[in-house]
Write a protein that holds these residues in place. Structure first.
Motif, short mmCIF file in Angstrom:
data_model
loop_
_atom_site.label_atom_id
_atom_site.label_comp_id
_atom_site.label_asym_id
_atom_site.label_seq_id
_atom_site.Cartn_x
_atom_site.Cartn_y
_atom_site.Cartn_z
N GLY A 111 0.79 -1.24 0.00
CA GLY A 111 0.00 0.00 0.00
C GLY A 111 0.82 1.29 0.00
O GLY A 111 0.51 2.22 -0.72
N MET A 128 4.45 1.11 0.11
CA MET A 128 5.87 0.71 -0.04
C MET A 128 6.06 -0.06 -1.33
O MET A 128 5.16 -0.78 -1.78
CB MET A 128 6.28 -0.25 1.10
CG MET A 128 6.17 0.29 2.49
SD MET A 128 7.01 -0.81 3.65
CE MET A 128 6.07 -2.31 3.51
N GLY A 177 9.02 4.57 -6.39
CA GLY A 177 9.42 5.06 -5.06
C GLY A 177 10.83 5.65 -5.09
O GLY A 177 11.73 5.12 -5.74
C1 LIG Z 1 1.76 3.42 -3.27
C2 LIG Z 1 3.13 3.70 -2.79
N1 LIG Z 1 4.14 2.91 -3.19
C3 LIG Z 1 5.41 3.12 -2.80
C4 LIG Z 1 5.72 4.17 -1.96
C5 LIG Z 1 7.16 4.43 -1.59
O1 LIG Z 1 7.63 5.57 -2.26
P1 LIG Z 1 8.78 6.49 -1.67
O2 LIG Z 1 9.96 5.61 -1.44
O3 LIG Z 1 9.01 7.53 -2.68
O4 LIG Z 1 8.25 7.04 -0.38
C6 LIG Z 1 4.70 5.01 -1.49
C7 LIG Z 1 5.00 6.11 -0.57
O5 LIG Z 1 5.19 7.20 -0.99
C8 LIG Z 1 3.37 4.79 -1.93
O6 LIG Z 1 2.37 5.58 -1.53
#
Ligand SMILES: Cc1ncc(COP(=O)(O)O)c(C=O)c1O
Length: 369
Positions: A247, A249, A271
Protein backbone atom coordinates in the motif's frame (compact mmCIF):
# COMPACT_ATOMS: atom_id res chain seq x y z
CA UNK A 1 -5.39 35.43 6.26
CA UNK A 2 -4.25 37.78 3.52
CA UNK A 3 -3.75 35.81 0.35
CA UNK A 4 -1.33 37.44 -2.04
CA UNK A 5 -2.69 38.28 -5.47
CA UNK A 6 0.55 39.63 -6.88
CA UNK A 7 1.09 37.88 -10.22
CA UNK A 8 4.38 36.12 -10.61
CA UNK A 9 6.75 37.51 -13.19
CA UNK A 10 6.58 34.82 -15.80
CA UNK A 11 9.98 35.68 -17.33
CA UNK A 12 11.96 35.77 -14.13
CA UNK A 13 10.27 33.52 -11.62
CA UNK A 14 13.46 32.94 -9.61
CA UNK A 15 13.54 36.51 -8.46
CA UNK A 16 9.93 36.49 -7.27
CA UNK A 17 9.94 37.00 -3.52
CA UNK A 18 8.31 34.65 -1.07
CA UNK A 19 5.82 36.41 1.11
CA UNK A 20 5.95 35.49 4.80
CA UNK A 21 3.39 35.92 7.58
CA UNK A 22 4.76 34.67 10.88
CA UNK A 23 2.83 32.72 13.50
CA UNK A 24 2.64 34.88 16.60
CA UNK A 25 2.47 32.02 19.11
CA UNK A 26 4.21 28.71 18.45
CA UNK A 27 2.41 25.47 19.41
CA UNK A 28 5.64 23.54 19.80
CA UNK A 29 5.55 23.49 23.60
CA UNK A 30 2.56 21.12 23.47
CA UNK A 31 4.37 18.57 21.26
CA UNK A 32 6.67 15.73 22.35
CA UNK A 33 9.16 15.67 19.47
CA UNK A 34 10.67 12.43 20.78
CA UNK A 35 7.31 10.65 20.48
CA UNK A 36 5.27 12.52 17.88
CA UNK A 37 3.43 9.51 16.39
CA UNK A 38 2.84 9.72 12.63
CA UNK A 39 1.12 12.64 10.93
CA UNK A 40 -1.12 13.92 13.70
CA UNK A 41 0.63 17.11 14.75
CA UNK A 42 1.65 19.92 12.42
CA UNK A 43 4.31 22.60 12.54
CA UNK A 44 3.47 26.27 12.92
CA UNK A 45 3.58 27.33 9.27
CA UNK A 46 2.49 26.15 5.83
CA UNK A 47 3.36 27.13 2.29
CA UNK A 48 0.46 28.27 0.14
CA UNK A 49 0.61 28.93 -3.61
CA UNK A 50 -2.48 29.48 -5.71
CA UNK A 51 -2.91 28.99 -9.43
CA UNK A 52 -5.24 31.35 -11.26
CA UNK A 53 -5.25 33.48 -14.41
CA UNK A 54 -3.20 30.71 -16.05
CA UNK A 55 -0.23 30.97 -13.71
CA UNK A 56 1.10 30.01 -10.31
CA UNK A 57 1.10 33.03 -8.02
CA UNK A 58 3.61 34.35 -5.51
CA UNK A 59 4.41 31.79 -2.75
CA UNK A 60 3.07 32.66 0.68
CA UNK A 61 4.32 31.16 3.95
CA UNK A 62 1.66 31.65 6.57
CA UNK A 63 0.52 30.20 9.90
CA UNK A 64 -0.89 26.65 9.66
CA UNK A 65 -4.64 27.12 9.51
CA UNK A 66 -7.91 25.52 8.51
CA UNK A 67 -9.27 26.04 5.03
CA UNK A 68 -12.57 27.41 3.94
CA UNK A 69 -13.88 25.72 0.77
CA UNK A 70 -17.05 25.82 -1.27
CA UNK A 71 -19.04 22.57 -0.99
CA UNK A 72 -18.80 22.52 -4.80
CA UNK A 73 -14.97 22.41 -4.76
CA UNK A 74 -14.03 20.14 -7.65
CA UNK A 75 -11.44 18.09 -5.76
CA UNK A 76 -13.91 16.91 -3.14
CA UNK A 77 -16.11 15.51 -5.89
CA UNK A 78 -13.76 14.21 -8.56
CA UNK A 79 -10.36 13.94 -6.92
CA UNK A 80 -8.25 16.14 -9.18
CA UNK A 81 -5.41 16.28 -6.72
CA UNK A 82 -1.81 15.10 -6.22
CA UNK A 83 0.55 14.94 -3.28
CA UNK A 84 4.10 14.13 -2.23
CA UNK A 85 5.79 12.84 0.89
CA UNK A 86 9.41 13.52 1.86
CA UNK A 87 11.40 14.16 5.01
CA UNK A 88 13.78 16.70 6.57
CA UNK A 89 16.37 15.35 9.01
CA UNK A 90 18.43 16.97 11.70
CA UNK A 91 22.01 15.75 11.40
CA UNK A 92 24.30 15.22 14.35
CA UNK A 93 25.82 18.68 13.84
CA UNK A 94 22.33 20.22 14.01
CA UNK A 95 22.18 20.93 10.29
CA UNK A 96 18.78 20.28 8.69
CA UNK A 97 18.66 18.59 5.28
CA UNK A 98 15.96 17.22 3.00
CA UNK A 99 16.32 13.76 1.41
CA UNK A 100 16.13 13.74 -2.39
CA UNK A 101 14.16 16.98 -2.57
CA UNK A 102 14.50 17.46 -6.32
CA UNK A 103 13.46 13.90 -7.11
CA UNK A 104 10.32 14.38 -5.03
CA UNK A 105 9.50 17.67 -6.75
CA UNK A 106 10.05 16.15 -10.18
CA UNK A 107 7.74 13.29 -9.24
CA UNK A 108 5.17 15.87 -8.13
CA UNK A 109 5.30 17.40 -11.60
CA UNK A 110 4.92 13.93 -13.16
CA UNK A 111 1.85 13.39 -11.03
CA UNK A 112 0.53 16.80 -12.14
CA UNK A 113 0.90 15.78 -15.80
CA UNK A 114 -1.26 12.70 -15.32
CA UNK A 115 -3.90 14.64 -13.38
CA UNK A 116 -4.16 17.67 -15.74
CA UNK A 117 -2.67 20.01 -13.12
CA UNK A 118 -0.39 22.81 -14.38
CA UNK A 119 3.36 22.21 -14.05
CA UNK A 120 5.27 23.88 -11.25
CA UNK A 121 8.55 25.75 -11.31
CA UNK A 122 10.45 23.21 -9.17
CA UNK A 123 13.32 25.63 -8.50
CA UNK A 124 10.97 28.23 -7.03
CA UNK A 125 9.07 25.56 -5.10
CA UNK A 126 12.32 24.19 -3.76
CA UNK A 127 13.35 27.63 -2.49
CA UNK A 128 9.95 28.28 -0.91
CA UNK A 129 9.94 24.86 0.71
CA UNK A 130 13.42 25.31 2.16
CA UNK A 131 12.31 28.68 3.53
CA UNK A 132 9.31 27.00 5.15
CA UNK A 133 11.53 24.40 6.85
CA UNK A 134 13.98 27.12 7.92
CA UNK A 135 11.16 29.05 9.60
CA UNK A 136 9.93 25.90 11.36
CA UNK A 137 13.44 24.49 11.93
CA UNK A 138 12.78 23.86 15.63
CA UNK A 139 10.07 21.37 14.63
CA UNK A 140 12.66 19.01 13.08
CA UNK A 141 13.13 16.34 15.77
CA UNK A 142 16.59 15.62 17.16
CA UNK A 143 15.97 11.96 18.00
CA UNK A 144 17.55 9.47 15.59
CA UNK A 145 14.71 7.77 13.68
CA UNK A 146 12.41 10.79 13.89
CA UNK A 147 12.10 13.44 11.18
CA UNK A 148 9.96 16.28 9.88
CA UNK A 149 7.61 14.80 7.29
CA UNK A 150 6.89 17.22 4.42
CA UNK A 151 3.56 16.90 2.67
CA UNK A 152 2.94 18.97 -0.46
CA UNK A 153 -0.58 18.69 -1.85
CA UNK A 154 -2.18 20.31 -4.89
CA UNK A 155 -5.91 20.32 -5.47
CA UNK A 156 -8.45 21.81 -7.85
CA UNK A 157 -10.36 24.67 -6.26
CA UNK A 158 -12.95 25.52 -8.95
CA UNK A 159 -16.41 25.63 -7.37
CA UNK A 160 -18.08 23.79 -10.23
CA UNK A 161 -19.77 20.43 -10.65
CA UNK A 162 -18.63 19.86 -14.24
CA UNK A 163 -16.24 16.95 -14.72
CA UNK A 164 -13.33 18.77 -16.37
CA UNK A 165 -9.84 20.02 -15.53
CA UNK A 166 -10.10 23.00 -13.19
CA UNK A 167 -8.85 26.50 -13.91
CA UNK A 168 -7.78 27.21 -10.33
CA UNK A 169 -5.64 25.20 -7.89
CA UNK A 170 -4.10 25.49 -4.48
CA UNK A 171 -0.73 24.09 -3.52
CA UNK A 172 -0.13 23.67 0.20
CA UNK A 173 2.91 22.28 1.96
CA UNK A 174 2.33 21.24 5.54
CA UNK A 175 4.92 19.57 7.76
CA UNK A 176 4.62 17.14 10.63
CA UNK A 177 7.19 15.80 13.11
CA UNK A 178 7.04 12.00 12.84
CA UNK A 179 8.35 8.84 14.43
CA UNK A 180 7.98 5.26 13.17
CA UNK A 181 5.21 4.68 10.59
CA UNK A 182 4.14 1.19 11.59
CA UNK A 183 3.11 0.24 15.11
CA UNK A 184 5.63 -2.56 14.73
CA UNK A 185 8.42 0.04 14.42
CA UNK A 186 11.33 -1.79 12.85
CA UNK A 187 9.84 -5.23 13.52
CA UNK A 188 8.85 -7.28 10.48
CA UNK A 189 5.43 -6.62 8.91
CA UNK A 190 3.05 -9.38 7.87
CA UNK A 191 1.53 -9.18 4.38
CA UNK A 192 -1.29 -10.95 2.60
CA UNK A 193 -2.35 -11.04 -1.03
CA UNK A 194 -6.00 -10.72 -2.07
CA UNK A 195 -7.79 -12.07 -5.12
CA UNK A 196 -10.90 -10.07 -4.31
CA UNK A 197 -9.50 -6.58 -4.97
CA UNK A 198 -6.96 -4.83 -7.20
CA UNK A 199 -5.03 -1.59 -6.72
CA UNK A 200 -4.10 -0.42 -10.23
CA UNK A 201 -3.53 -1.50 -13.77
CA UNK A 202 -1.64 -0.31 -16.85
CA UNK A 203 -3.07 2.86 -18.34
CA UNK A 204 -4.52 3.89 -14.99
CA UNK A 205 -2.96 6.11 -12.35
CA UNK A 206 -1.08 3.56 -10.26
CA UNK A 207 2.25 5.32 -10.83
CA UNK A 208 0.91 8.65 -9.59
CA UNK A 209 0.62 10.00 -6.08
CA UNK A 210 -3.04 10.90 -6.31
CA UNK A 211 -5.90 10.38 -3.88
CA UNK A 212 -7.84 7.94 -6.06
CA UNK A 213 -5.11 5.32 -5.66
CA UNK A 214 -5.50 5.27 -1.90
CA UNK A 215 -9.22 5.56 -1.04
CA UNK A 216 -10.23 2.25 -2.67
CA UNK A 217 -7.43 0.40 -0.85
CA UNK A 218 -8.83 1.23 2.59
CA UNK A 219 -11.49 -1.48 2.64
CA UNK A 220 -9.18 -4.32 1.53
CA UNK A 221 -6.54 -3.07 3.99
CA UNK A 222 -9.11 -2.98 6.78
CA UNK A 223 -10.19 -6.54 5.98
CA UNK A 224 -6.55 -7.66 5.97
CA UNK A 225 -6.01 -5.98 9.35
CA UNK A 226 -9.03 -7.78 10.80
CA UNK A 227 -7.32 -11.03 9.83
CA UNK A 228 -4.12 -9.97 11.59
CA UNK A 229 -2.06 -8.71 8.63
CA UNK A 230 -0.27 -5.37 8.52
CA UNK A 231 -0.79 -4.59 4.84
CA UNK A 232 -1.76 -6.06 1.47
CA UNK A 233 0.82 -7.23 -1.04
CA UNK A 234 -0.89 -6.21 -4.28
CA UNK A 235 -0.86 -8.54 -7.27
CA UNK A 236 -1.47 -7.58 -10.91
CA UNK A 237 -5.03 -6.76 -11.92
CA UNK A 238 -5.33 -9.28 -14.79
CA UNK A 239 -4.06 -12.60 -13.48
CA UNK A 240 -3.50 -12.01 -9.75
CA UNK A 241 -0.15 -13.60 -10.35
CA UNK A 242 2.56 -10.92 -10.59
CA UNK A 243 3.70 -9.00 -7.54
CA UNK A 244 3.18 -5.21 -7.66
CA UNK A 245 3.75 -3.35 -4.38
CA UNK A 246 2.47 -2.81 -0.86
CA UNK A 247 0.00 0.00 0.00
CA UNK A 248 2.67 2.57 0.84
CA UNK A 249 5.87 0.71 -0.04
CA UNK A 250 7.68 -0.89 -2.92
CA UNK A 251 8.86 -4.46 -2.39
CA UNK A 252 12.20 -6.24 -2.77
CA UNK A 253 13.21 -9.89 -2.62
CA UNK A 254 16.75 -11.05 -2.05
CA UNK A 255 17.08 -14.42 -3.72
CA UNK A 256 20.34 -16.34 -3.93
CA UNK A 257 22.45 -13.20 -3.42
CA UNK A 258 20.58 -11.06 -5.96
CA UNK A 259 17.90 -8.42 -5.60
CA UNK A 260 14.56 -8.61 -7.42
CA UNK A 261 11.84 -5.96 -7.55
CA UNK A 262 8.83 -5.39 -9.83
CA UNK A 263 9.44 -3.03 -12.77
CA UNK A 264 7.99 0.47 -13.16
CA UNK A 265 5.42 -0.42 -15.80
CA UNK A 266 2.76 2.15 -14.94
CA UNK A 267 0.79 0.42 -12.21
CA UNK A 268 3.17 0.97 -9.28
CA UNK A 269 4.69 4.10 -7.78
CA UNK A 270 8.31 4.80 -8.68
CA UNK A 271 9.42 5.06 -5.06
CA UNK A 272 12.33 7.35 -4.25
CA UNK A 273 13.47 4.89 -1.57
CA UNK A 274 13.18 2.08 -4.14
CA UNK A 275 15.49 4.03 -6.42
CA UNK A 276 17.90 4.67 -3.53
CA UNK A 277 18.03 0.94 -2.74
CA UNK A 278 18.65 0.04 -6.39
CA UNK A 279 21.49 2.55 -6.62
CA UNK A 280 23.12 1.45 -3.38
CA UNK A 281 22.85 -2.24 -4.28
CA UNK A 282 24.39 -1.55 -7.69
CA UNK A 283 27.21 0.41 -6.03
CA UNK A 284 27.80 -2.61 -3.75
CA UNK A 285 27.92 -4.90 -6.82
CA UNK A 286 24.74 -6.73 -5.92
CA UNK A 287 22.86 -7.59 -9.13
CA UNK A 288 19.42 -5.93 -9.21
CA UNK A 289 16.64 -7.27 -11.44
CA UNK A 290 13.65 -5.03 -12.14
CA UNK A 291 11.33 -7.60 -13.62
CA UNK A 292 7.90 -9.19 -13.37
CA UNK A 293 7.92 -11.58 -10.42
CA UNK A 294 5.20 -14.15 -9.78
CA UNK A 295 4.05 -14.82 -6.25
CA UNK A 296 4.49 -18.53 -6.93
CA UNK A 297 8.18 -18.19 -7.69
CA UNK A 298 8.69 -16.49 -4.33
CA UNK A 299 7.08 -19.49 -2.64
CA UNK A 300 9.27 -21.75 -4.77
CA UNK A 301 12.44 -19.82 -3.87
CA UNK A 302 11.45 -20.13 -0.23
CA UNK A 303 10.83 -23.86 -0.65
CA UNK A 304 14.27 -24.25 -2.23
CA UNK A 305 15.92 -22.25 0.56
CA UNK A 306 16.99 -19.55 -1.92
CA UNK A 307 14.81 -16.78 -0.49
CA UNK A 308 17.03 -14.77 1.83
CA UNK A 309 15.14 -11.59 2.66
CA UNK A 310 11.99 -9.66 1.84
CA UNK A 311 11.63 -5.98 2.63
CA UNK A 312 9.52 -2.97 1.71
CA UNK A 313 10.85 0.50 0.96
CA UNK A 314 9.22 3.88 1.46
CA UNK A 315 9.77 7.36 2.84
CA UNK A 316 7.66 6.71 5.92
CA UNK A 317 9.31 3.49 7.12
CA UNK A 318 12.56 3.69 5.04
CA UNK A 319 13.19 -0.09 5.08
CA UNK A 320 10.52 -2.36 6.46
CA UNK A 321 11.42 -6.02 6.86
CA UNK A 322 8.64 -8.40 5.82
CA UNK A 323 8.12 -11.17 8.35
CA UNK A 324 5.58 -13.20 6.41
CA UNK A 325 3.54 -13.35 3.21
CA UNK A 326 0.21 -15.14 3.15
CA UNK A 327 -1.17 -16.25 -0.21
CA UNK A 328 -3.93 -18.74 -1.09
CA UNK A 329 -3.86 -20.44 2.29
CA UNK A 330 -0.06 -20.78 2.34
CA UNK A 331 2.40 -18.65 4.27
CA UNK A 332 6.07 -17.83 3.84
CA UNK A 333 7.68 -16.96 7.12
CA UNK A 334 10.95 -15.15 6.53
CA UNK A 335 13.58 -14.62 9.01
CA UNK A 336 11.81 -15.41 12.14
CA UNK A 337 11.00 -12.01 13.60
CA UNK A 338 14.47 -10.62 12.77
CA UNK A 339 15.55 -8.04 10.25
CA UNK A 340 17.81 -9.57 7.58
CA UNK A 341 21.44 -8.42 7.31
CA UNK A 342 20.99 -6.82 3.88
CA UNK A 343 17.89 -4.86 4.92
CA UNK A 344 19.77 -3.82 8.05
CA UNK A 345 22.73 -2.60 5.99
CA UNK A 346 20.43 -0.64 3.68
CA UNK A 347 18.61 0.90 6.63
CA UNK A 348 21.85 1.90 8.31
CA UNK A 349 23.28 3.33 5.09
CA UNK A 350 20.20 5.32 4.09
CA UNK A 351 19.55 6.66 7.59
CA UNK A 352 23.29 7.32 8.02
CA UNK A 353 23.17 9.52 4.92
CA UNK A 354 19.93 11.14 6.09
CA UNK A 355 21.29 11.97 9.56
CA UNK A 356 24.72 12.98 8.15
CA UNK A 357 26.68 10.28 9.99
CA UNK A 358 27.73 8.82 6.61
CA UNK A 359 29.09 10.64 3.61
CA UNK A 360 26.45 11.61 1.07
CA UNK A 361 28.34 10.35 -1.98
CA UNK A 362 25.22 10.40 -4.17
CA UNK A 363 24.33 14.02 -3.33
CA UNK A 364 20.93 13.02 -2.03
CA UNK A 365 20.68 15.60 0.74
CA UNK A 366 19.72 19.27 0.23
CA UNK A 367 20.62 21.80 2.91
CA UNK A 368 17.80 24.17 3.75
CA UNK A 369 20.05 27.22 4.10
C1 LIG B 1 1.76 3.42 -3.27
C2 LIG B 1 3.13 3.70 -2.79
N1 LIG B 1 4.14 2.91 -3.19
C3 LIG B 1 5.41 3.12 -2.80
C4 LIG B 1 5.72 4.17 -1.96
C5 LIG B 1 7.16 4.43 -1.59
O1 LIG B 1 7.63 5.57 -2.26
P1 LIG B 1 8.78 6.49 -1.67
O2 LIG B 1 9.96 5.61 -1.44
O3 LIG B 1 9.01 7.53 -2.68
O4 LIG B 1 8.25 7.04 -0.38
C6 LIG B 1 4.70 5.01 -1.49
C7 LIG B 1 5.00 6.11 -0.57
O5 LIG B 1 5.19 7.20 -0.99
C8 LIG B 1 3.37 4.79 -1.93
O6 LIG B 1 2.37 5.58 -1.53
Amino acid sequence: MNQSTIPQKSKNQDSSPIKIEHQTESRIQSVDLDNPGFGNVFADHMLNITYKNNQWQQPLIEPFRELSLSPATATIHYGQTVFEGMKAFRGQNGEVKIFRLHDHLNRLNNSCSRMCIPQLDTELLSRALKKLITIDRKWVPEKYGNALYIRPIIFATDASLGVKPAKTYQLLVITSPVGAYYDEGFDPVNLTTTDEYIRATEGGSGYVKTACNYGPTLLPAQKAKEKGFTQILWLDAHEHKYIEEVGTMNIFFKIDGELHTPPLDGSILGGITRDSVIRLASQWDIPVHQRRITINEIFEADHNNKLEEIFGTGTAAVISPVGSIHHNGKTIVTDREQIGPFAQKLYETITGIQYSTLEDTNQWMSSID
